[in-house]
Motif scaffolding. Structure first.
Motif, PDB file in Angstrom:
ATOM      1  N   MET A 294       3.499 -16.373  32.616  1.00  0.00           N
ATOM      2  CA  MET A 294       4.428 -16.487  31.472  1.00  0.00           C
ATOM      3  C   MET A 294       5.073 -15.123  31.214  1.00  0.00           C
ATOM      4  O   MET A 294       4.390 -14.105  31.202  1.00  0.00           O
ATOM      5  N   SER A 295       6.365 -15.128  31.003  1.00  0.00           N
ATOM      6  CA  SER A 295       7.023 -13.827  30.788  1.00  0.00           C
ATOM      7  C   SER A 295       6.735 -13.338  29.366  1.00  0.00           C
ATOM      8  O   SER A 295       6.563 -14.140  28.442  1.00  0.00           O
ATOM      9  N   PRO A 296       6.667 -12.020  29.195  1.00  0.00           N
ATOM     10  CA  PRO A 296       6.322 -11.483  27.874  1.00  0.00           C
ATOM     11  C   PRO A 296       7.353 -11.811  26.800  1.00  0.00           C
ATOM     12  O   PRO A 296       8.535 -11.959  27.100  1.00  0.00           O
ATOM     13  N   VAL A 297       6.863 -11.958  25.578  1.00  0.00           N
ATOM     14  CA  VAL A 297       7.740 -12.263  24.439  1.00  0.00           C
ATOM     15  C   VAL A 297       7.619 -11.130  23.414  1.00  0.00           C
ATOM     16  O   VAL A 297       6.525 -10.845  22.926  1.00  0.00           O
ATOM     17  N   PHE A 298       8.730 -10.493  23.120  1.00  0.00           N
ATOM     18  CA  PHE A 298       8.813  -9.413  22.134  1.00  0.00           C
ATOM     19  C   PHE A 298       9.523  -9.945  20.895  1.00  0.00           C
ATOM     20  O   PHE A 298      10.157 -10.986  20.939  1.00  0.00           O
ATOM     21  N   ARG A 299       9.437  -9.229  19.799  1.00  0.00           N
ATOM     22  CA  ARG A 299      10.196  -9.639  18.614  1.00  0.00           C
ATOM     23  C   ARG A 299      10.595  -8.434  17.790  1.00  0.00           C
ATOM     24  O   ARG A 299       9.872  -7.430  17.714  1.00  0.00           O
ATOM     25  N   PHE A 300      11.779  -8.525  17.200  1.00  0.00           N
ATOM     26  CA  PHE A 300      12.228  -7.546  16.214  1.00  0.00           C
ATOM     27  C   PHE A 300      12.261  -8.306  14.899  1.00  0.00           C
ATOM     28  O   PHE A 300      12.885  -9.353  14.810  1.00  0.00           O
ATOM     29  N   ALA A 301      11.548  -7.777  13.877  1.00  0.00           N
ATOM     30  CA  ALA A 301      11.302  -8.588  12.670  1.00  0.00           C
ATOM     31  C   ALA A 301      11.669  -7.859  11.377  1.00  0.00           C
ATOM     32  O   ALA A 301      10.804  -7.521  10.573  1.00  0.00           O
ATOM     33  N   PRO A 302      12.938  -7.592  11.154  1.00  0.00           N
ATOM     34  CA  PRO A 302      13.326  -6.861   9.939  1.00  0.00           C
ATOM     35  C   PRO A 302      13.250  -7.707   8.675  1.00  0.00           C
ATOM     36  O   PRO A 302      13.282  -8.943   8.742  1.00  0.00           O
ATOM     37  N   SER A 303      13.146  -7.034   7.547  1.00  0.00           N
ATOM     38  CA  SER A 303      13.171  -7.712   6.236  1.00  0.00           C
ATOM     39  C   SER A 303      14.550  -7.495   5.613  1.00  0.00           C
ATOM     40  O   SER A 303      14.999  -6.356   5.524  1.00  0.00           O
ATOM     41  N   PRO A 304      15.210  -8.555   5.161  1.00  0.00           N
ATOM     42  CA  PRO A 304      16.553  -8.403   4.589  1.00  0.00           C
ATOM     43  C   PRO A 304      16.511  -7.940   3.128  1.00  0.00           C
ATOM     44  O   PRO A 304      17.043  -8.608   2.240  1.00  0.00           O
ATOM     45  N   ASN A 305      15.854  -6.798   2.894  1.00  0.00           N
ATOM     46  CA  ASN A 305      15.790  -6.275   1.520  1.00  0.00           C
ATOM     47  C   ASN A 305      16.549  -4.953   1.425  1.00  0.00           C
ATOM     48  O   ASN A 305      16.347  -4.178   0.508  1.00  0.00           O
ATOM     49  N   GLY A 306      17.404  -4.697   2.399  1.00  0.00           N
ATOM     50  CA  GLY A 306      18.218  -3.490   2.417  1.00  0.00           C
ATOM     51  C   GLY A 306      18.996  -3.497   3.713  1.00  0.00           C
ATOM     52  O   GLY A 306      18.833  -4.416   4.530  1.00  0.00           O
ATOM     53  N   TYR A 307      19.843  -2.486   3.888  1.00  0.00           N
ATOM     54  CA  TYR A 307      20.603  -2.398   5.135  1.00  0.00           C
ATOM     55  C   TYR A 307      19.776  -1.671   6.201  1.00  0.00           C
ATOM     56  O   TYR A 307      18.913  -0.863   5.876  1.00  0.00           O
ATOM     57  N   LEU A 308      20.046  -1.985   7.442  1.00  0.00           N
ATOM     58  CA  LEU A 308      19.284  -1.376   8.537  1.00  0.00           C
ATOM     59  C   LEU A 308      19.675   0.090   8.733  1.00  0.00           C
ATOM     60  O   LEU A 308      20.811   0.472   8.498  1.00  0.00           O
ATOM     61  N   HIS A 309      18.690   0.888   9.167  1.00  0.00           N
ATOM     62  CA  HIS A 309      18.949   2.305   9.420  1.00  0.00           C
ATOM     63  C   HIS A 309      18.482   2.665  10.839  1.00  0.00           C
ATOM     64  O   HIS A 309      18.067   1.783  11.607  1.00  0.00           O
ATOM     65  N   LEU A 310      18.524   3.956  11.154  1.00  0.00           N
ATOM     66  CA  LEU A 310      18.190   4.383  12.520  1.00  0.00           C
ATOM     67  C   LEU A 310      16.779   3.994  12.947  1.00  0.00           C
ATOM     68  O   LEU A 310      16.531   3.748  14.121  1.00  0.00           O
TER      69      LEU A 310
END
Ligand code: GLU
Length: 289
Positions: free
Chosen positions: A1-17
């Motif tokens: 099975m190929s690996p599964v990654f995730r990016f999991a931000p919280s929408p409580n502000g704008y994204l930064h670096l």
């Protein structure tokens, strides 16, 4: 099975670096290993999450050049999954309701600290000082039926008695630079909240349930969550969920050496985009390549 990654931000502000670093590392590592990256919206904080922040996440992540699979898992659409996990822990006798307000907890901590020092968790928050675990069942039922708001907490000592020693495979590094097999020590968090007063989950429970539901094999996230991994491993063991690999990456700090919390002109992805920054520049600013 190929690996599964995730990016999991919280929408409580704008994204930064810092978010850009996380998102790009997930994409780079997935590419190197022939894996997939999922985007997950961690919006359990109903008071602080806002639709415009979520819309901005899709925009900013697309601008970074990342692709993600549809449908996106939005935590606020999965309360039943978290409730089911909570009920399972409850049926194991590992969960209890606690009724205190923040102010009451602060007062209890102050009382304790008047006598001796009171332990704090890795985020610097005092451990739960209350006695809700020992409230007699009849009194508990009376308070619940009378509509007193309550959170659910994990009985840490009872939970630890049910599992053996726990560890995880770390490829990013602890705050002290340790990689490889890391011994998990969830006890340092005390009786953590598993469901808040207003929603049937907490960050710890939702992240563990979701990583399993989405078959995530590799968790790549900021080092500020390194110690929380011990709680996640405990919940995975109790709920018999698979164990991902973990990679906690360095944090990008602000000019005062503090954690980036708000997006500012120097670090906000929207601001940088408005100033004409290109993807290569974001990689450079995030310290990549
Ligand atoms: N939602 C969390 C954050 O934005 C990340 C959670 C995780 O990656 O486990 O900080």
């Amino acid at each position: 099975m190929s690996p599964v990654f995730r990016f999991a931000p919280s929408p409580n502000g704008y994204l930064h670096l810092g978010h850009a670093l996380s998102a790009i590392l997930n994409a780079d590592m997935a590419k190197a290993r022939g894996g997939r990256v999922l985007l997950r919206i961690e919006d359990i904080d109903v008071a602080r999450c806002r639709p415009e922040f979520e819309a901005a996440i899709y925009e900013d992540v697309a601008w970074l050049g990342l692709k993600w699979e549809m449908p996106v898992r939005r935590q606020s659409e999965h309360w039943d999954d978290y409730r089911a996990a909570l009920n399972r822990l409850d049926a194991m006798g590992l969960v209890y309701p606690s009724f205190e307000s923040r102010a009451e907890i602060a007062r209890l901590v102050a009382d304790r600290e008047a006598q001796a020092s009171w332990p704090r968790d890795p985020d610097g928050v005092p451990l739960y000082p209350g006695h809700a675990k020992t409230i007699p069942p009849a009194e508990r039922t009376r308070r619940i039926t009378s509509g007193d708001p309550y959170a659910f907490r994990l009985d840490m000592q009872a939970a630890l008695r049910r599992v053996g020693t726990l560890d995880w495979m770390e490829t990013g590094g602890s705050p002290q630079g340790q990689i490889g097999t890391i011994a998990a020590n969830p006890a340092i968090w005390g009786d953590v909240i598993l469901a808040r007063k207003e929603v049937p989950t907490s960050y710890h429970l939702a992240v563990v349930v979701d990583d399993a539901a989405q078959n995530v094999t590799d968790v790549v996230r900021g080092r500020d969550l390194f110690y929380a991994t011990a709680v996640h491993r405990l919940l995975q063991a109790l709920l018999e969920l698979p164990q991902p690999r973990y990679h906690h990456h360095r944090l990008i700090l602000d000019s005062d050496g503090g954690k980036l919390s708000k997006s500012t002109e120097a670090t906000g992805l929207r601001e940088l985009r408005a100033k004409g920054a290109m993807q290569v520049e974001i990689r450079r600013l995030a310290g990549l390549d």
